[in-house]
Motif scaffolding. Sequence first.
Motif, PDB file in Angstrom:
ATOM      1  N   UNK A   1       4.289   2.962  -3.548  1.00  0.00           N
ATOM      2  CA  UNK A   1       4.957   1.685  -3.304  1.00  0.00           C
ATOM      3  C   UNK A   1       4.574   1.214  -1.903  1.00  0.00           C
ATOM      4  N   UNK A   2       3.884   0.080  -1.821  1.00  0.00           N
ATOM      5  CA  UNK A   2       3.252  -0.352  -0.575  1.00  0.00           C
ATOM      6  C   UNK A   2       3.894  -1.639  -0.054  1.00  0.00           C
ATOM      7  N   UNK A   3       4.399  -1.582   1.203  1.00  0.00           N
ATOM      8  CA  UNK A   3       4.998  -2.763   1.856  1.00  0.00           C
ATOM      9  C   UNK A   3       4.154  -3.264   3.035  1.00  0.00           C
ATOM     10  N   UNK A   4       2.948  -2.719   3.184  1.00  0.00           N
ATOM     11  CA  UNK A   4       2.173  -3.049   4.386  1.00  0.00           C
ATOM     12  C   UNK A   4       1.767  -4.511   4.446  1.00  0.00           C
TER      13      UNK A   4
ATOM     14  N   UNK B   1       6.687  -9.468  -3.862  1.00  0.00           N
ATOM     15  CA  UNK B   1       6.677  -9.160  -2.442  1.00  0.00           C
ATOM     16  C   UNK B   1       6.384  -7.697  -2.118  1.00  0.00           C
ATOM     17  N   UNK B   2       5.968  -6.914  -3.065  1.00  0.00           N
ATOM     18  CA  UNK B   2       5.460  -5.572  -2.779  1.00  0.00           C
ATOM     19  C   UNK B   2       4.509  -5.178  -3.901  1.00  0.00           C
ATOM     20  N   UNK B   3       3.731  -4.172  -3.613  1.00  0.00           N
ATOM     21  CA  UNK B   3       2.734  -3.747  -4.592  1.00  0.00           C
ATOM     22  C   UNK B   3       2.976  -2.298  -4.983  1.00  0.00           C
ATOM     23  N   UNK B   4       2.943  -2.049  -6.288  1.00  0.00           N
ATOM     24  CA  UNK B   4       3.075  -0.688  -6.796  1.00  0.00           C
ATOM     25  C   UNK B   4       1.713  -0.267  -7.343  1.00  0.00           C
ATOM     26  N   UNK B   5       1.109   0.720  -6.705  1.00  0.00           N
ATOM     27  CA  UNK B   5      -0.212   1.189  -7.117  1.00  0.00           C
ATOM     28  C   UNK B   5      -0.070   2.490  -7.899  1.00  0.00           C
TER      29      UNK B   5
END
Length: 627
Positions: free
Chosen positions: A176-179, A28-32
């Motif tokens: 850390x992206x929650x968009x 449910x979130x992406x770590x780039x």
Amino acid sequence: MRAALLIFGGLRLIIYCFPEKLSVARKDSCLKVSSPDSIKGNHDTAIGNFGIPQYGGSMAGTVAYPKENRKGCRRFDEFGVSFKAKPGTLPTFVLVDRGDCFFALKVWNAQNAGASAVLVADDIDEPLITMDTPEEDAASAKYIENITIPSALISKSFGEKLKKAISDGEMVNVNLDWRESVPHPDDRVEYELWTNSNDECGVKCDMLMDFVKNFKGAAQILEKGGYTLFTPHYITWYCPQAFTISKQCKSQCINHGRYCAPDPEQDFSKGYEGKDVVIENLRQLCVFKVANETKRPWVWWDYVTDFQIRCPMKDKKYNKDCAEGVISSLGLDLRKIEKCMGDPNADSDNILLKEEQDAQIGKGSRGDVTILPTLVVNNRQYRGKLEKGAVLKAICAGFEETTEPAACLSDDVETNECLANSHGGCWHDEIANVTACKDTFRGRVCECPLVDGVQFKGDGYTSCEASGPGRCKINNGGCWHETRDGHYFSACSDSGNGKCACPPGFKGDGVKSCADIDECKEKKACQCPECSCKNTWGSYDCTCSSDLLYMRDHDTCISKRVAEARSAWTAIWIIILGLSIAAAGAYIVYKYRIRTYMDSEIRAIMAQYMPLDNQNEVPNHVSEDRA
């Protein structure tokens, strides 16, 4: 820290070595990772079910892996370690290993050391799970409530890559992206809350109750404006057919074992039973259903918060009578709700509860609901602390860009619920036009008011009574009062120290009743030998025999002749006084008329010798040819 599913006594129980819940999580979130190049790219994470994720946004930082206390189970300041970022540098994301203590404790220790976010590396290769708070641990409640930084679980293999890069001296920069954590397809957000009416299940229940109370105002604003579509849900379990007649199933289930809930106290011999919880959960579902039919679905929030306050288990008020009192105060149709609930003893399915069990199964991007409480926004499970501001961010992230309501662009989320909901289910007096409903930022509260300097006291829901000076001006201060045959009596007195006391001639509690006192019997009034007593409402009448008259002040009888003589002299003095006043008046009139006559005579004589200013000029009759 692994979960085992067991069948015991006919009921499904999930047993944990550590009392914290784990469930397979959607990524449910992406770590780039932006550097180093060896691990550059996107990696999946699972947001922790505590702290405050930045839904709709992102956070950049540098990863740090401590040389000591790598599992984060102890305070970092014991090792002289600080993760507080220096001015001009990126925030620090602390990487810790899974194991030995609660996830939440790891994050709390890192937060105290200055970390801006925490990454927990799994210790086995498995699908990502949701890190949750301890199920029953009052000691941890204090720090869990104060966790404000986000956290996420990463896979074991990705964690090893991060550790290797850091040990090689590489600077690991991540974002850390929650968009995209919440879909935002249109201008309306659909969200649901999986909740429970049980208020004695420990820390989890306390957090849930606080959230419902604090979020109610914002939820009702969004719902009334048509911005959101909210649905409450309740988890139930079933008892296997072979055990439906067991003591455990009978105490925890309704409808012959079809719908069950755990015993609130985990003790079958005392207190409330699991079936009490199932019945109240069903009632709350029906409250929502009936309120929705009347186009007022937001009333569910009022019922749930009021039920928490007025009908808690600890006060032994968690029952049907108390619930129906709340329902009536909110203007809902009690008969429709009873019909909706059906018969809990019937050996058949309950339509609503059957739908709830079916809804627990994951659909689309939403996984199975296994944790209470669970919030789902646009069919995605919310992760993070159940806190008003954090949840509002997640909901606002679900709107299509540029369609967000004003609540998402401002902190001003307020409405006057007392006007919109007819006193909000609080106590009110229509005659005196006084209400206990008080509108606040978080929603309405039922609080006895202060009106014209008069303070009302009571529970705010069913009663409020005026107290202090001036209280008799407002509905007689809540005291007894009555009018009969043109006579009015009240038990309220401004000098009565705020208490209701029956007036002279009456007895009683002064609040609900005051009964007439028979002075002829109880007070032995009119006791002189010649007296005859007759009781009246609030007083008495006394008469004397023969030619005697009663004197109330002296409680005695006197001769009529004496009274008549007194009356005669009184009459004479009244006549003399009247004649004196008449003579004085006649003399004043005479003097006034004499003076007026003399003034007119003098003016007439003077007018013959000289013209007066206020006289008209004498007309000139001489003709022009004689001039």
